[in-house]
Write a protein that holds these residues in place. Structure first.
Motif, PDB file in Angstrom:
ATOM      1  N   THR A 189     -11.014  -3.136  -6.861  1.00 41.85           N
ATOM      2  CA  THR A 189     -10.361  -3.932  -5.815  1.00 41.85           C
ATOM      3  C   THR A 189     -10.901  -5.352  -5.828  1.00 41.85           C
ATOM      4  N   TRP A 190     -10.141  -6.265  -5.208  1.00 34.38           N
ATOM      5  CA  TRP A 190     -10.582  -7.653  -5.075  1.00 34.38           C
ATOM      6  C   TRP A 190      -9.692  -8.373  -4.071  1.00 34.38           C
ATOM      7  N   GLY A 191     -10.196  -9.513  -3.580  1.00 30.94           N
ATOM      8  CA  GLY A 191      -9.455 -10.331  -2.630  1.00 30.94           C
ATOM      9  C   GLY A 191      -9.947 -10.146  -1.203  1.00 30.94           C
ATOM     10  N   GLU A 192      -9.114 -10.537  -0.248  1.00 26.22           N
ATOM     11  CA  GLU A 192      -9.473 -10.494   1.171  1.00 26.22           C
ATOM     12  C   GLU A 192      -9.807  -9.076   1.621  1.00 26.22           C
ATOM     13  N   HIS A 193     -10.875  -8.927   2.393  1.00 23.57           N
ATOM     14  CA  HIS A 193     -11.363  -7.654   2.920  1.00 23.57           C
ATOM     15  C   HIS A 193     -11.824  -6.697   1.827  1.00 23.57           C
ATOM     16  N   GLN A 194     -12.142  -7.200   0.650  1.00 28.13           N
ATOM     17  CA  GLN A 194     -12.585  -6.382  -0.478  1.00 28.13           C
ATOM     18  C   GLN A 194     -13.984  -6.818  -0.893  1.00 28.13           C
ATOM     19  N   PRO A 195     -14.641  -6.074  -1.796  1.00 31.34           N
ATOM     20  CA  PRO A 195     -16.023  -6.405  -2.176  1.00 31.34           C
ATOM     21  C   PRO A 195     -16.201  -7.792  -2.792  1.00 31.34           C
ATOM     22  N   ALA A 196     -15.168  -8.332  -3.450  1.00 26.82           N
ATOM     23  CA  ALA A 196     -15.330  -9.617  -4.144  1.00 26.82           C
ATOM     24  C   ALA A 196     -13.963 -10.240  -4.409  1.00 26.82           C
ATOM     25  N   SER A 197     -13.976 -11.495  -4.859  1.00 25.90           N
ATOM     26  CA  SER A 197     -12.726 -12.152  -5.258  1.00 25.90           C
ATOM     27  C   SER A 197     -12.449 -11.940  -6.739  1.00 25.90           C
TER      28      SER A 197
END
Length: 140
Positions: free
Chosen positions: A69-77
């Motif tokens: 996962t990535w992006g807003e509300h996730q562990p990283a961008s």
């Protein structure tokens, strides 16, 4: 489709993203928008089976059933394995393993595993995670 971006998986398992990137939802490791399909080099040689988008976040499930996962509300961008991220207390549970399907709400996620288990995390407004509402009684 996200609110401002697109994420697809090709027949060969390559993830491509384009569009807005204000929260790192493209998985490119930066916040620059892309007007054309861009390969997610940060996934390395990982082959993807499926993809999902939230409003400003993204996820892929790999052929070996791992959730990134990535992006807003996730562990990283940038793409991060959910199982070993801070979201899962660095591997404290099996969340993110044996992933079969994933879906996003406005600020929450639902994961269905190949074994039939369901994991939810994020904001629990209106009990959207399927958890009982938090008690409002004072602690102590």
């Amino acid at each position: 489709l996200g609110a401002e971006h697109v994420l697809v998986v090709t027949r060969t398992g390559l993830a491509l993203a384009w569009g807005g990137n204000s929260c790192g939802q493209l998985g490119t490791g930066d916040e620059k928008p892309r007007g054309w399909p861009t390969s997610l080099h940060l996934l390395g040689a990982v082959r993807c089976a499926s993809a999902a988008c939230g409003p400003r976040c993204s996820a892929v499930i790999t052929l070996d059933e791992r959730l990134w996962t990535w992006g807003e509300h996730q562990p990283a961008s940038a793409p991060a394995l959910l199982h070993t991220s801070w979201v899962n207390r660095h591997g404290a549970t099996d969340c993110g393993l044996h992933a079969a399907q994933v879906a996003f709400g406005g600020a929450h996620m639902v994961l269905l595993t190949s074994g039939g288990a369901v994991w939810t995390w994020g904001y629990n407004e209106s009990s959207c995670l399927g958890w009982p509402a938090a008690s409002r009684a004072p602690l102590g």
